[in-house]
Design an enzyme around this catalytic site. Structure first.
Site, PDB file in Angstrom:
ATOM      1  N   GLY A   2       0.816  -1.210   0.000  1.00 62.62           N
ATOM      2  CA  GLY A   2       0.000   0.000   0.000  1.00 62.62           C
ATOM      3  C   GLY A   2       0.848   1.258   0.000  1.00 62.62           C
ATOM      4  O   GLY A   2       2.083   1.215   0.018  1.00 62.62           O
TER       5      GLY A   2
ATOM      6  N   ARG B 297       2.902   4.263   1.192  1.00 59.28           N
ATOM      7  CA  ARG B 297       3.817   4.481   2.323  1.00 59.28           C
ATOM      8  C   ARG B 297       4.087   3.192   3.101  1.00 59.28           C
ATOM      9  O   ARG B 297       4.397   3.237   4.293  1.00 59.28           O
ATOM     10  CB  ARG B 297       3.251   5.544   3.277  1.00 59.28           C
ATOM     11  CG  ARG B 297       3.093   6.922   2.666  1.00 59.28           C
ATOM     12  CD  ARG B 297       4.439   7.604   2.495  1.00 59.28           C
ATOM     13  NE  ARG B 297       4.301   8.982   2.024  1.00 59.28           N
ATOM     14  CZ  ARG B 297       5.299   9.820   1.886  1.00 59.28           C
ATOM     15  NH1 ARG B 297       6.522   9.419   2.191  1.00 59.28           N
ATOM     16  NH2 ARG B 297       5.119  11.046   1.441  1.00 59.28           N
ATOM     17  N   SER B 298       3.998   2.066   2.453  1.00 54.28           N
ATOM     18  CA  SER B 298       4.237   0.792   3.139  1.00 54.28           C
ATOM     19  C   SER B 298       5.716   0.460   3.240  1.00 54.28           C
ATOM     20  O   SER B 298       6.109  -0.399   4.035  1.00 54.28           O
ATOM     21  CB  SER B 298       3.513  -0.339   2.409  1.00 54.28           C
ATOM     22  OG  SER B 298       4.023  -0.488   1.092  1.00 54.28           O
TER      23      SER B 298
ATOM     24  N   LYS C 105       7.333  -0.300   0.243  1.00 56.36           N
ATOM     25  CA  LYS C 105       7.563  -1.211  -0.882  1.00 56.36           C
ATOM     26  C   LYS C 105       8.663  -0.718  -1.806  1.00 56.36           C
ATOM     27  O   LYS C 105       9.454  -1.508  -2.322  1.00 56.36           O
ATOM     28  CB  LYS C 105       6.263  -1.424  -1.656  1.00 56.36           C
ATOM     29  CG  LYS C 105       5.644  -0.187  -2.284  1.00 56.36           C
ATOM     30  CD  LYS C 105       4.320  -0.523  -2.954  1.00 56.36           C
ATOM     31  CE  LYS C 105       3.709   0.711  -3.652  1.00 56.36           C
ATOM     32  NZ  LYS C 105       3.410   1.806  -2.713  1.00 56.36           N
TER      33      LYS C 105
ATOM     34  N   THR D  31       7.692   6.037 -13.478  1.00 59.28           N
ATOM     35  CA  THR D  31       6.388   5.982 -14.138  1.00 59.28           C
ATOM     36  C   THR D  31       5.491   7.166 -13.815  1.00 59.28           C
ATOM     37  O   THR D  31       4.391   7.255 -14.341  1.00 59.28           O
ATOM     38  CB  THR D  31       5.657   4.693 -13.738  1.00 59.28           C
ATOM     39  OG1 THR D  31       5.484   4.674 -12.317  1.00 59.28           O
ATOM     40  CG2 THR D  31       6.444   3.466 -14.180  1.00 59.28           C
ATOM     41  N   ALA D  32       5.953   8.044 -12.936  1.00 59.38           N
ATOM     42  CA  ALA D  32       5.131   9.204 -12.558  1.00 59.38           C
ATOM     43  C   ALA D  32       5.934  10.469 -12.818  1.00 59.38           C
ATOM     44  O   ALA D  32       6.714  10.897 -11.956  1.00 59.38           O
ATOM     45  CB  ALA D  32       4.712   9.114 -11.089  1.00 59.38           C
TER      46      ALA D  32
ATOM     47  N   HIS E 174      12.419  10.290  -3.716  1.00 56.42           N
ATOM     48  CA  HIS E 174      12.847   9.008  -4.279  1.00 56.42           C
ATOM     49  C   HIS E 174      14.202   9.146  -4.965  1.00 56.42           C
ATOM     50  O   HIS E 174      15.073   8.287  -4.826  1.00 56.42           O
ATOM     51  CB  HIS E 174      11.802   8.509  -5.282  1.00 56.42           C
ATOM     52  CG  HIS E 174      10.686   7.731  -4.652  1.00 56.42           C
ATOM     53  ND1 HIS E 174      10.516   6.400  -4.856  1.00 56.42           N
ATOM     54  CD2 HIS E 174       9.697   8.123  -3.810  1.00 56.42           C
ATOM     55  CE1 HIS E 174       9.466   5.977  -4.174  1.00 56.42           C
ATOM     56  NE2 HIS E 174       8.943   7.018  -3.537  1.00 56.42           N
TER      57      HIS E 174
END
Length: 540
Positions: free
Chosen positions: A9, A11-12, A14, A34-35, A51
């Protein structure tokens, strides 16, 4: 490495987990974003910037448009990290008019390109864990949700590992059984991690090479069995302590005194191997780095606990020199042997300490250090807050059946290892051996001198043998390289001589063999047989 799928999910954690997996691949990383950032959305721009700041500067970043094929082009020798799948699908659908006039061809395009992701040599895909809430009211959101679910299911069916990240905790999902349903209860078989040489390779050891009656140059244990003073101590322990549960306080105090430590900095273990197997459960690293070639049980233990492992390979061409810069910065646990088997290279203490980083634990496996006169590179006596030293007396005292080892480190880390250790894991005889060894420092020093004499004799004989490459070392064995290792191995076995094939050590190949040094007569017989084997294998 194949395909790894990481789902979770918002803020998990991942993305951070996926980045550790990519770093552990040992390949250059291509990050597929991708964003795309937008001037109209400063909050998203800030997320993307965070990131970017977290990723190593050496990583290549590629922005994915509608075509993943273009983003993956030329990545055959890279590890591709796509983060994240849901954002890419949303962008494709948005540009296809899913939230207005929609082009039906976008769905087939998305699913086709998702299938292509699994064909890369090394791919890590991050996907959103969506669909657990209410069904969206608008058709565009429902389409995105369905398409994401289909894509994730297809990737999971092709993936070598699927990890679910919840609240920063990583859960390795089991492989689906026949019919696509994961088993409930009982044994669960996880898909193999293709970054490993294979479980059988990691768990292969020299004792399996020795048949009854063989001359043993495969096992790194001194010949002749335990010394007399140790036999006396073991006999007394059998009489006095076998009928009681093991009490490790005396051995712990003796080991603490030997290394100028406090007792809470010492943990007796059932051999060095148990100490290494306690690391993943006790320390719970997010990314471990194992310096190879070296004893492979540390990597086997980490992988068995689902910890991503980065292999840091020392190059035989450089004399197995240690390069601290080769260790991924993200690694929060580093395991290195000193001297390491099978090459026996003794790394200076300063080079080992260069591996330290904030937030990282350094584990130094010194299982062979007591065979080095004076132990010039040991870290056993240091009191560093982030260093654990693993020791063994199995080799020097010739007691592999008793399993006598211990770990040294700061009290906080030692307590974490103690918390996951089985009760009474060190038997009374092993504890008696640890205690007795600490009371015989001069005898241990004499054993180390004997080892060096035996190794020097073997090195001298190897140097006179053409077609054999050797490396300088400090333990009781020599690593050699020959043109045809399997042929030499078979010829020695025919002469009832056992040596250790070294191809199971990461970074080495079938031409590498490890030879344990023995007395001059035994070494002479080994070298005569090896010379004959090489003569048979040589071209006419």
């Amino acid at each position: 490495m194949g395909l790894s799928l990481v789902i979770g999910g918002t803020r998990s954690g991942k993305s951070a987990h996926a980045e550790r997996l990519a770093a552990a691949s040992g390949l250059p990383v291509r990050y597929v974003a991708t964003a795309p950032a937008s001037d109209d959305d400063p909050e998203m721009a800030a997320r993307i910037a965070a990131h970017v700041a977290r990723r190593p500067a050496s990583w290549q970043t590629v922005e994915a448009g509608d075509s993943l094929t273009e983003a993956l082009a030329g990545a055959e020798e890279q590890c591709v990290l796509l983060d994240g799948l849901g954002a890419w699908i949303a962008g494709v659908l948005h540009r296809a008019g899913a939230f207005g006039a929609f082009d039906d061809g976008a769905v087939a395009s998305v699913l086709g390109q998702v299938e292509a992701l699994a064909s890369a040599r090394c791919t890590v895909v991050v996907a959103e864990q969506a669909g657990e809430g209410l069904l969206p009211l608008d058709p565009g959101s429902r389409l995105w949700l369905d398409l994401l679910g289909d894509a994730v299911r297809r990737l999971a069916g092709r993936a070598d590992r699927v990890d679910l990240v919840v609240a920063g905790r990583v859960l390795a999902l089991p492989e689906a059984a026949a019919g696509g349903v994961a088993p409930v209860g009982g044994a669960i078989r996880l898909k193999p991690d293709k970054t490993a040489a294979g479980e059988a390779s990691l768990r292969h050891h020299g004792d399996t090479e020795v048949r009854p009656g063989d001359a043993d140059h495969a096992v790194n244990v001194l010949a002749g069995g335990p010394p007399e003073w140790l036999r006396d101590a073991l006999a007394a322990a059998l009489d006095d302590q076998a009928e009681r549960y093991p009490d490790e306080r005396a051995a712990t105090a003796a080991l603490a005194a030997r290394h100028d430590r406090d007792p809470d900095e010492v943990l007796p273990t059932s051999g060095a191997a148990e100490a290494l197997w306690l690391l993943p459960a006790g320390l719970r690293p997010r990314l471990a780095a194992c310096v190879h070639p070296a004893f492979t049980e540390s990597e086997a233990a980490l992988r068995a606990h689902g910890v991503p492992v980065a292999r840091v390979l020392r190059d035989p061409a450089s004399g197995f020199a240690l390069d601290p810069a080769a260790v991924p910065e993200q690694a929060d646990l580093v395991v290195v042997g000193n001297p390491a088997s099978p090459d026996g290279t003794l790394v200076p203490a300063g080079a080992l300490l260069a591996l330290r980083r904030p937030g990282r634990v350094l584990v130094v496996d010194e299982a062979f250090m007591d065979l080095v006169p004076g132990e010039p590179a040991t870290l056993a006596g240091g009191r560093l807050p982030d260093v654990i030293v693993v020791r063994s007396l199995t080799k020097a005292l010739a007691i592999p059946g008793l399993r006598a080892g211990y770990a040294l480190g700061p009290p906080a880390l030692i307590e974490r290892l103690r918390a996951v250790r089985p009760p009474w894991s060190v038997n009374a005889l092993a504890l008696a051996a640890l205690d007795a060894a600490c009371a015989h420092p001069h005898e241990l020093a004499a054993i180390a001198e004997r080892v060096q004499a035996e190794r020097a004799d073997l090195e001298r004989r190897l140097a006179a043998l053409p077609g054999v490459r050797t490396w300088p070392g400090a333990a009781n064995f020599c690593l050699i390289e020959v043109d045809d290792g399997p042929a030499a191995l078979a010829a020695l076995r025919a002469q009832r001589i056992a040596v250790r094939p070294a191809a199971s050590f990461p970074g080495l190949h079938r031409g590498h063999l490890r030879l344990t040094a023995r007395g001059p007569a035994e070494n002479e017989r080994l070298l005569d047989a090896l010379a004959a084997a090489l003569a048979l294998a040589a071209p006419a």
